[in-house]
Design an enzyme around this catalytic site. Structure first.
Site, mmCIF file in Angstrom:
data_model
loop_
_atom_site.group_PDB
_atom_site.id
_atom_site.type_symbol
_atom_site.label_atom_id
_atom_site.label_comp_id
_atom_site.label_asym_id
_atom_site.label_seq_id
_atom_site.Cartn_x
_atom_site.Cartn_y
_atom_site.Cartn_z
ATOM 1 N N CYS A 33 0.828 -1.207 0.000
ATOM 2 C CA CYS A 33 0.000 0.000 0.000
ATOM 3 C C CYS A 33 0.864 1.260 0.000
ATOM 4 C CB CYS A 33 -1.002 -0.045 1.147
ATOM 5 S SG CYS A 33 -2.499 0.863 0.751
ATOM 6 N N HIS B 88 -3.646 -5.188 0.566
ATOM 7 C CA HIS B 88 -3.058 -5.697 1.814
ATOM 8 C C HIS B 88 -3.073 -7.222 1.840
ATOM 9 C CE1 HIS B 88 -2.567 -1.885 3.954
ATOM 10 N NE2 HIS B 88 -3.592 -1.493 3.219
ATOM 11 N N GLU C 153 -1.499 -9.190 3.605
ATOM 12 C CA GLU C 153 -1.388 -9.750 4.963
ATOM 13 C C GLU C 153 -2.744 -10.098 5.561
ATOM 14 O OE1 GLU C 153 -0.966 -6.616 4.112
ATOM 15 O OE2 GLU C 153 -1.495 -5.197 5.711
HETATM 16 N N1 GLN Z 1 -2.185 6.629 2.631
HETATM 17 C C1 GLN Z 1 -2.249 5.838 1.434
HETATM 18 C C2 GLN Z 1 -3.591 5.926 0.753
HETATM 19 O O1 GLN Z 1 -4.578 6.290 1.367
HETATM 20 C C3 GLN Z 1 -1.905 4.406 1.713
HETATM 21 C C4 GLN Z 1 -2.909 3.715 2.558
HETATM 22 C C5 GLN Z 1 -2.408 2.453 3.172
HETATM 23 O O2 GLN Z 1 -1.195 2.216 3.198
HETATM 24 N N2 GLN Z 1 -3.297 1.636 3.704
HETATM 25 O O3 GLN Z 1 -3.703 5.630 -0.409
#
Ligand code: GLN
Length: 565
Positions: A387, A513, A515
């Site tokens: 992310c 994600h 994970e």
């Molecule tokens: N802050 C970034 C976004 O909103 C990444 C979000 C995250 O890592 N979950 O796109």
């Protein structure tokens, strides 16, 4: 199978202190019953007023666990999914905030027809109906395990405790069971374990009308039978039902600990469920491998909350799962991104076998993350970006490979010349923070022949998301021209979900994600391959060190001879 047509309810409460591991205990009991052939649903009842933990700071709450349906939930849902190997939905996490939200909306609509709306019965009825809903919708489970957040004695958990007291009355003694998790501390100056906090905690429960049927005593090491008898006597719980849960080297051992004390048999006896022994062979095999690794690798995690491991719970667990097929122990090195900014990456990363940059929000520490990615890219150290970690990898690549000076993310600066990471189109104009990100499972189409495609072994996958920003499509061409591979995109090709570098041992960034979907019985393919790449890197590192030693000793040989003579 269950010998009755009714769903059985196990209520798990906690006493003395928080963080005793009620979630793991609930998940462990669930696993044992599931492996006996019963169907199980877990539910977490959280006493806070937030509608969900999505708006909470990780320092307050730890990780936010996102489900397929996009609900943002408590991290205990992660334990339930990992132990039981199944995906849950929004019904499995209920908060006081949700309960009140529902009731107040109803009240404003006039649904209560002039009644005074009160905690008892309105709040308690709503809580009970949420717990029962799990036994009603879809296929009826044999057992519902409801974990009550917080510690007995907290003001805010009282409506939940009152609700489970009522549920026992309504569902019947033989269909409900109260399991209380408590702490038996070891007082080193006295050289003794102490049962008084447990006695007090049970007394507190009794005052609100709940007599536990079973106690799970958390302690630093096993306690004697005579102490169990003492607890039994003071707490009116049969000695057989006083189980001990000493600290374990891995959480995946807890179900085996409980099984060896017949906890699952006691539950089945209580409910008069006539089911066979659980099949735990696969689980035992996993625990065996976790406890006896054949090699070690060092992986750095560079993030903002390095002192708060709960913020990265699922990532830590994913490494444990991925380490099983690699027969490795993964030593995680926590590096603060701000320290990297301050002292440079070499000091922290020169001897690691891999770097993972997890998700995150806000600008703090981002430059340190970018620097550390540059370091591992140039030094051929395996890299996994998740992310925000993927977004930082794109920024780094744009700046240092494509020579796009000042490339950055629109999340941090609005008047950018090169916003290589931009706000997603459907996020424009969103002002409310709660539940408004791109959340939950979305399909992703993989590019054939990539590392990611090889890892998954299929062309379309589904992964869970939680973000507002994305790779800016205006920069896709220039990045591709400089050999950043778009290894996965949304089916409509509008969102880049995965980037890779081919000319590197292992360099993968994902917008989702992974994970959140890894399980001990089914490690996530990307974590699995990343750990494997780290194993190979550590082998290369060892071989290089050996070679250097040989060269050194050859060079020093004449002196050595002289010294010996
Ligand atoms: N802050 C970034 C976004 O909103 C990444 C979000 C995250 O890592 N979950 O796109």
């Amino acid at each position: 199978m269950a010998d009755s047509n009714r769903t059985k309810y196990i209520f798990v409460t906690g006493g003395v202190v928080s963080a005793l591991g009620k979630g793991i205990a609930s998940a462990s009991i669930g696993l044992l019953l599931q492996r006996r052939g019963l169907t199980v649903q877990n539910i977490k009842l959280d006493p806070y007023l937030n509608v969900d933990p999505g708006t909470m700071n990780p320092f307050q709450h730890g990780e936010v666990f996102v489900l397929d349906d996009g609900s943002e939930t408590d991290l205990d849902l992660g334990h339930y999914e990992r132990f039981l190997g199944k995906s849950l939905d929004k019904r499995n996490n209920v908060t006081t905030g949700q309960i009140y939200n529902t009731i107040i909306t109803r009240e404003r609509r006039g649904d209560y027809l002039g009644a005074t709306v009160q905690v008892i019965p309105h709040v308690t009825e709503e809580i009970k109906s949420r717990v029962r809903a799990l036994a009603k919708n879809g296929k009826r489970p044999d057992v519902v395990i409801a974990e009550i957040g917080g510690t007995v004695g907290d003001i805010e958990s009282l409506p939940f405790l009152e609700s489970i007291r009522q549920l026992r009355l309504e569902e019947g003694l033989e269909n409900t069971m109260f399991v209380h998790l408590t702490l038996v501390p070891y007082i080193s100056t006295a050289g003794e374990f102490k049962t008084k906090p447990t006695q007090h905690s049970v007394k507190e429960l009794r005052e609100i009308g709940i007599q536990p049927d079973m106690l799970l005593c958390r302690c630093s090491k096993p306690i004697s039978d005579s102490l169990r008898q003492k607890i039994s006597l003071f707490c009116s719980v049969p000695t057989r039902n006083v189980a001990v849960a000493p600290d374990a080297s891995t959480i995946y051992e807890i179900p085996l600990q409980l099984h060896s004390q017949q906890v699952d048999q006691i539950v089945c006896d209580h409910f008069r469920l006539d089911v066979g022994d659980p099949d735990l062979d696969q689980w035992e095999g996993i625990v065996e491998k976790i406890k006896n690794p054949r090699r070690r690798v060092k992986i750095a995690i560079c993030g903002k909350y390095v002192n708060l491991k709960d913020a990265y719970k699922s990532i830590i667990e994913s490494f444990t799962h991925a380490a099983v097929p690699a027969e490795a122990a993964v030593d995680l090195i926590w590096v603060s991104s701000e320290e990297i900014k301050h002292s440079g990456p070499e000091r922290f990363l020169h001897d690691v076998d891999g770097l993972l940059i997890p998700g995150g929000f806000g600008e703090r520490g981002v430059e340190g993350k970018i620097e550390s990615i540059k370091y591992v890219r140039e030094h051929n150290i395996p890299f996994f970006g998740i992310c925000l970690g993927m977004q930082c990898a794109v920024i780094e690549y744009a700046r240092n490979v494509c020579n796009i000076e000042n490339a950055h993310s629109y999340e941090f600066y609005r008047d950018l010349k090169h916003p290589v990471i931009h706000l997603m189109a459907d996020q424009e104009g969103v002002t409310e923070l709660g539940g408004t990100m791109r959340l939950g499972a979305y399909p992703c189409v993989l590019t054939e022949g990539t590392r990611t495609h090889e890892a998954y072994g299929e062309i379309e996958v589904s992964e869970r998301h939680r973000h507002r920003y994305e790779l800016n499509n205006a920069y896709r061409d220039v990045l591709t021209r400089h050999k950043l591979i778009m290894a996965g995109v949304s089916p409509d090709d509008r969102l880049v979900e995965i980037v890779e570098i081919a000319d590197h041992p292992w360099f993968v960034g994902v917008q989702f994600h992974p994970e959140l979907k890894s399980r001990p019985t089914d490690p996530h393919p990307l974590f699995r391959d990343f750990v494997q790449a780290a194993v190979e890197h550590s082998r290369r590192r060892r071989e290089a060190a050996e070679r250097e030693k040989t060269v050194d000793s050859e060079l020093t040989e004449p002196t050595g001879k002289l010294q010996r003579s």
